[in-house]
Design a protein around this motif. Structure first.
Motif, PDB file in Angstrom:
ATOM      1  N   VAL A 190      20.010  32.348 -25.402  1.00  0.00           N
ATOM      2  CA  VAL A 190      19.280  32.452 -24.137  1.00  0.00           C
ATOM      3  C   VAL A 190      18.848  30.894 -23.543  1.00  0.00           C
ATOM      4  CG1 VAL A 190      17.077  33.207 -22.983  1.00  0.00           C
ATOM      5  CG2 VAL A 190      18.022  34.286 -25.039  1.00  0.00           C
ATOM      6  N   ARG A 191      19.227  30.836 -22.145  1.00  0.00           N
ATOM      7  CA  ARG A 191      18.941  29.448 -21.706  1.00  0.00           C
ATOM      8  C   ARG A 191      17.588  29.852 -20.768  1.00  0.00           C
ATOM      9  NH1 ARG A 191      22.484  26.074 -17.367  1.00  0.00           N
ATOM     10  NH2 ARG A 191      20.461  25.388 -15.833  1.00  0.00           N
ATOM     11  N   ILE A 192      16.754  28.832 -20.846  1.00  0.00           N
ATOM     12  CA  ILE A 192      15.442  29.054 -20.209  1.00  0.00           C
ATOM     13  C   ILE A 192      15.179  27.985 -19.374  1.00  0.00           C
ATOM     14  CG2 ILE A 192      12.870  28.915 -20.719  1.00  0.00           C
ATOM     15  CD1 ILE A 192      13.630  29.523 -23.832  1.00  0.00           C
ATOM     16  N   ASP A 193      15.049  28.462 -18.033  1.00  0.00           N
ATOM     17  CA  ASP A 193      14.948  27.308 -16.805  1.00  0.00           C
ATOM     18  C   ASP A 193      13.316  27.580 -16.506  1.00  0.00           C
ATOM     19  OD1 ASP A 193      17.268  26.113 -16.074  1.00  0.00           O
ATOM     20  OD2 ASP A 193      17.833  28.391 -16.388  1.00  0.00           O
ATOM     21  N   ARG A 194      12.450  26.403 -16.689  1.00  0.00           N
ATOM     22  CA  ARG A 194      11.036  26.618 -16.034  1.00  0.00           C
ATOM     23  C   ARG A 194      10.967  25.628 -14.883  1.00  0.00           C
ATOM     24  NH1 ARG A 194       7.126  28.262 -19.624  1.00  0.00           N
ATOM     25  NH2 ARG A 194       7.818  28.479 -21.856  1.00  0.00           N
ATOM     26  N   GLY A 195      10.341  26.280 -13.712  1.00  0.00           N
ATOM     27  CA  GLY A 195      10.251  25.566 -12.125  1.00  0.00           C
ATOM     28  C   GLY A 195       8.797  26.232 -11.891  1.00  0.00           C
ATOM     29  N   ARG A 196       8.699  25.397 -10.463  1.00  0.00           N
ATOM     30  CA  ARG A 196       7.170  25.627 -10.131  1.00  0.00           C
ATOM     31  C   ARG A 196       6.949  27.226  -9.810  1.00  0.00           C
ATOM     32  NH1 ARG A 196       6.562  21.718  -5.345  1.00  0.00           N
ATOM     33  NH2 ARG A 196       4.261  22.201  -5.568  1.00  0.00           N
ATOM     34  N   GLN A 197       8.017  27.994  -9.272  1.00  0.00           N
ATOM     35  CA  GLN A 197       7.716  29.292  -9.082  1.00  0.00           C
ATOM     36  C   GLN A 197       7.941  30.319 -10.389  1.00  0.00           C
ATOM     37  OE1 GLN A 197       7.140  29.961  -5.788  1.00  0.00           O
ATOM     38  NE2 GLN A 197       7.323  27.794  -5.410  1.00  0.00           N
ATOM     39  N   GLY A 198       8.361  29.692 -11.328  1.00  0.00           N
ATOM     40  CA  GLY A 198       8.322  30.769 -12.433  1.00  0.00           C
ATOM     41  C   GLY A 198       9.450  30.248 -13.520  1.00  0.00           C
ATOM     42  N   PHE A 230       0.920  -1.279  -0.157  1.00  0.00           N
ATOM     43  CA  PHE A 230      -0.102  -0.045   0.035  1.00  0.00           C
ATOM     44  C   PHE A 230       0.739   1.491  -0.183  1.00  0.00           C
ATOM     45  CE2 PHE A 230      -2.494   3.051   2.197  1.00  0.00           C
ATOM     46  CZ  PHE A 230      -3.682   3.417   1.292  1.00  0.00           C
ATOM     47  N   SER A 231       1.920   1.189   0.724  1.00  0.00           N
ATOM     48  CA  SER A 231       2.720   2.479   0.815  1.00  0.00           C
ATOM     49  C   SER A 231       3.609   2.672  -0.355  1.00  0.00           C
ATOM     50  CB  SER A 231       3.962   2.102   2.018  1.00  0.00           C
ATOM     51  OG  SER A 231       3.152   2.126   3.195  1.00  0.00           O
ATOM     52  N   ALA A 232       3.920   1.813  -0.974  1.00  0.00           N
ATOM     53  CA  ALA A 232       4.519   1.976  -2.453  1.00  0.00           C
ATOM     54  C   ALA A 232       3.514   2.342  -3.465  1.00  0.00           C
ATOM     55  CB  ALA A 232       5.190   0.397  -3.028  1.00  0.00           C
ATOM     56  N   LEU A 233       2.274   1.978  -3.322  1.00  0.00           N
ATOM     57  CA  LEU A 233       1.332   2.176  -4.358  1.00  0.00           C
ATOM     58  C   LEU A 233       0.757   3.748  -4.110  1.00  0.00           C
ATOM     59  CD1 LEU A 233      -0.823  -0.905  -4.668  1.00  0.00           C
ATOM     60  CD2 LEU A 233       0.555   0.001  -6.360  1.00  0.00           C
ATOM     61  N   THR A 234       0.761   4.183  -2.884  1.00  0.00           N
ATOM     62  CA  THR A 234       0.564   5.410  -2.526  1.00  0.00           C
ATOM     63  C   THR A 234       1.276   6.446  -2.475  1.00  0.00           C
ATOM     64  OG1 THR A 234       0.188   4.875  -0.404  1.00  0.00           O
ATOM     65  CG2 THR A 234      -1.837   4.587  -1.508  1.00  0.00           C
ATOM     66  N   ALA A 235       2.709   6.102  -2.691  1.00  0.00           N
ATOM     67  CA  ALA A 235       3.740   6.865  -2.421  1.00  0.00           C
ATOM     68  C   ALA A 235       3.967   8.103  -3.560  1.00  0.00           C
ATOM     69  CB  ALA A 235       5.271   6.410  -2.317  1.00  0.00           C
ATOM     70  N   PRO A 236       4.180   9.338  -3.352  1.00  0.00           N
ATOM     71  CA  PRO A 236       4.162  10.242  -4.415  1.00  0.00           C
ATOM     72  C   PRO A 236       5.249  10.055  -5.173  1.00  0.00           C
ATOM     73  CG  PRO A 236       5.122  11.390  -2.418  1.00  0.00           C
ATOM     74  CD  PRO A 236       4.211   9.830  -1.929  1.00  0.00           C
ATOM     75  N   ALA A 237       5.050  10.220  -6.615  1.00  0.00           N
ATOM     76  CA  ALA A 237       6.047   9.915  -7.671  1.00  0.00           C
ATOM     77  C   ALA A 237       7.170  10.954  -7.568  1.00  0.00           C
ATOM     78  CB  ALA A 237       5.385   9.958  -9.052  1.00  0.00           C
ATOM     79  N   PRO A 238       8.463  10.454  -7.757  1.00  0.00           N
ATOM     80  CA  PRO A 238       9.535  11.558  -7.569  1.00  0.00           C
ATOM     81  C   PRO A 238       9.695  12.303  -8.812  1.00  0.00           C
ATOM     82  CG  PRO A 238      10.369   9.269  -8.314  1.00  0.00           C
ATOM     83  CD  PRO A 238       9.042   9.152  -7.684  1.00  0.00           C
ATOM     84  N   ARG A 239       9.849  13.854  -8.537  1.00  0.00           N
ATOM     85  CA  ARG A 239       9.757  14.712  -9.555  1.00  0.00           C
ATOM     86  C   ARG A 239      11.077  14.592  -9.993  1.00  0.00           C
ATOM     87  NH1 ARG A 239       5.960  17.251  -5.952  1.00  0.00           N
ATOM     88  NH2 ARG A 239       4.066  17.561  -7.019  1.00  0.00           N
ATOM     89  N   SER A 240      11.314  14.600 -11.213  1.00  0.00           N
ATOM     90  CA  SER A 240      12.521  14.804 -11.952  1.00  0.00           C
ATOM     91  C   SER A 240      12.710  16.336 -12.230  1.00  0.00           C
ATOM     92  CB  SER A 240      12.479  14.240 -13.289  1.00  0.00           C
ATOM     93  OG  SER A 240      11.299  14.698 -14.178  1.00  0.00           O
ATOM     94  N   ALA A 241      14.129  16.702 -12.137  1.00  0.00           N
ATOM     95  CA  ALA A 241      14.370  18.015 -12.400  1.00  0.00           C
ATOM     96  C   ALA A 241      14.124  18.527 -13.772  1.00  0.00           C
ATOM     97  CB  ALA A 241      15.993  18.314 -12.248  1.00  0.00           C
ATOM     98  N   PRO A 242      13.513  19.613 -14.091  1.00  0.00           N
ATOM     99  CA  PRO A 242      13.032  20.282 -15.197  1.00  0.00           C
ATOM    100  C   PRO A 242      14.444  20.311 -16.044  1.00  0.00           C
ATOM    101  CG  PRO A 242      13.110  21.810 -13.670  1.00  0.00           C
ATOM    102  CD  PRO A 242      13.113  20.892 -13.058  1.00  0.00           C
ATOM    103  N   VAL A 243      14.461  19.863 -17.256  1.00  0.00           N
ATOM    104  CA  VAL A 243      15.482  20.014 -18.261  1.00  0.00           C
ATOM    105  C   VAL A 243      15.662  21.543 -18.923  1.00  0.00           C
ATOM    106  CG1 VAL A 243      16.820  19.258 -20.394  1.00  0.00           C
ATOM    107  CG2 VAL A 243      15.489  17.560 -18.887  1.00  0.00           C
ATOM    108  N   PRO A 244      16.846  22.128 -18.570  1.00  0.00           N
ATOM    109  CA  PRO A 244      16.732  23.624 -19.401  1.00  0.00           C
ATOM    110  C   PRO A 244      16.607  23.367 -20.719  1.00  0.00           C
ATOM    111  CG  PRO A 244      18.407  23.233 -17.585  1.00  0.00           C
ATOM    112  CD  PRO A 244      17.820  21.979 -17.732  1.00  0.00           C
ATOM    113  N   ALA A 245      15.706  24.457 -21.241  1.00  0.00           N
ATOM    114  CA  ALA A 245      15.802  24.666 -22.682  1.00  0.00           C
ATOM    115  C   ALA A 245      16.598  25.775 -23.243  1.00  0.00           C
ATOM    116  CB  ALA A 245      14.428  24.826 -22.965  1.00  0.00           C
ATOM    117  N   ALA A 246      16.917  25.917 -24.262  1.00  0.00           N
ATOM    118  CA  ALA A 246      17.718  27.089 -24.955  1.00  0.00           C
ATOM    119  C   ALA A 246      16.875  27.748 -26.311  1.00  0.00           C
ATOM    120  CB  ALA A 246      19.141  26.638 -25.145  1.00  0.00           C
ATOM    121  N   TRP A 247      17.294  28.922 -26.182  1.00  0.00           N
ATOM    122  CA  TRP A 247      16.705  29.456 -27.406  1.00  0.00           C
ATOM    123  C   TRP A 247      18.022  29.890 -28.322  1.00  0.00           C
ATOM    124  CZ3 TRP A 247      18.125  34.468 -29.547  1.00  0.00           C
ATOM    125  CH2 TRP A 247      17.298  34.997 -30.803  1.00  0.00           C
TER     126      TRP A 247
END
Length: 348
Positions: A302-310, A276-293
């Motif tokens: 230009v390097r583009i970093d998208r995160g939860r805060q902006g 039950f613990s394994a099935l209900t554990a939150p999935a690990p969040r992978s770090a966002p991969v930076p994009a580039a223009w």
């Protein structure tokens, strides 16, 4: 001595046998019976170490067995001894497994005190001279292990009578776990018993039975077999497990957990908890991969970093020294163009 006084004396002393009343029942139904002699009564076995838990569980369940014995004697049922080779279990299974420690303690008490409560059997419906158990499977197993005949009351029972007696005996003692009750209900329904019979066997109402059947059918049989009875897991936890099993990644999680080397060594409740613990554990969040223009020439300016805060833009001044200043100066015009396009989209 009056008959009722003899019965009271025979049943008055407590026993440690979880399925037995206090003292040995008479073999038949005599008019009088002598009271037990305290001087010759077998001493209580001394319980130590790991057996304490098993004995404690047995002590918690002896009251209904005493009532059962009284009812049998009061109704005039005759207790007989049967060779265990002539007796087979019920045609409907009601248990997933038996706790080895508790079973060993139970057998030890039968060895010490004898079988004090008879089992209930019926003449076998298709094999002459044989019998089928309605309830008392643990007592039958103990008698087989000890090489003794089993004491039984023989009654003519229909299939419906047998499953109702079997289910109500377990329900009265709170002896089956929730999932075992669910599987028992499914087994009865699959054999074609009417809902009224199944409800009577489990002592439940229509809504409760529907929940039992729904949860029991929603958990794959291989997972139930891997977990076992999980006696501490009631309806809410099994319901939550069913919901967790419906998730997209549940199959992979179940396979990984069941394959861990120590999973089978855990107690049934701990196996439930780990899965039950394994099935209900939150999935690990992978770090966002930076994009580039990149420019038309392919330079990642230009390097583009998208995160939860902006979102953060980083201009590489080594590649384009003046572009950051130009971008800052152009922000008013860029935002005005953005607002205009947004308004246009809303009116289209």
């Amino acid at each position: 001595m009056k008959r009722k006084d003899a019965l009271r004396a025979a049943l008055g002393a407590r026993s440690l046998d979880r399925e037995t009343p206090p003292a040995e029942l008479p073999a038949g139904n005599p008019a009088e019976a002598p009271a037990p002699d305290p001087a010759t009564e077998a001493p209580r076995p001394l319980v130590r170490s790991g057996a304490v838990g098993a004995m404690g569980r047995s002590l918690g369940r002896i009251a209904s067995a005493a009532a059962e014995a009284r009812a049998m004697v009061a109704s005039g049922d005759r207790v007989v001894e049967l060779e265990t080779a002539l007796v087979e279990g019920s045609f409907v299974k009601d248990r997933l497994s038996v706790d080895p420690e508790e079973h060993a303690a139970f057998v030890a008490l039968i060895r010490e005190r004898g079988q004090q409560v008879p089992i209930l059997v019926r003449p076998h419906p298709t094999e002459a001279g044989r019998y089928q158990v309605a309830y008392g499977h643990r007592r039958l197993r103990a008698a087989i292990e000890l090489g003794r005949p089993v004491r039984a009351v023989v009654k003519t029972l229909t299939d419906e009578d047998l499953v109702v007696a079997q289910g109500q005996e377990n329900s009265a003692r709170a002896d089956l776990s929730y999932i075992e009750r669910a599987l028992f209900a499914i087994a009865l329904e699959d054999r074609g018993f009417e809902r009224a019979t199944v409800m009577a066997a489990l002592a439940v109402e229509k809504t409760q039975l529907s929940r039992l059947l729904g949860i029991g059918r929603a958990v794959p049989p291989d997972i139930v077999a891997a977990i076992g009875p999980a006696p501490k897991a009631g309806r809410p936890r099994w319901t939550a497990l069913v919901e967790a099993l419906a998730r997209e990644e549940a199959g992979e999680v179940v396979g990984r957990v069941l394959a861990t080397p120590d999973f089978s060594e855990l107690s049934s409740d701990d196996r439930f908890a780990r899965l039950f613990s394994a099935l209900t554990a939150p999935a690990p969040r992978s770090a966002p991969v930076p994009a580039a223009w990149t420019t038309l020439g392919g330079r990642p300016v230009v390097r583009i970093d998208r995160g939860r805060q902006g979102t953060q833009l980083t201009v590489d001044d080594s590649l384009e020294p003046d572009f950051a200043a130009y971008l800052i100066q152009s922000l008013p015009q860029l935002y005005a163009a953005f607002a205009e396009s947004k308004t246009r989209d809303e009116t289209d």
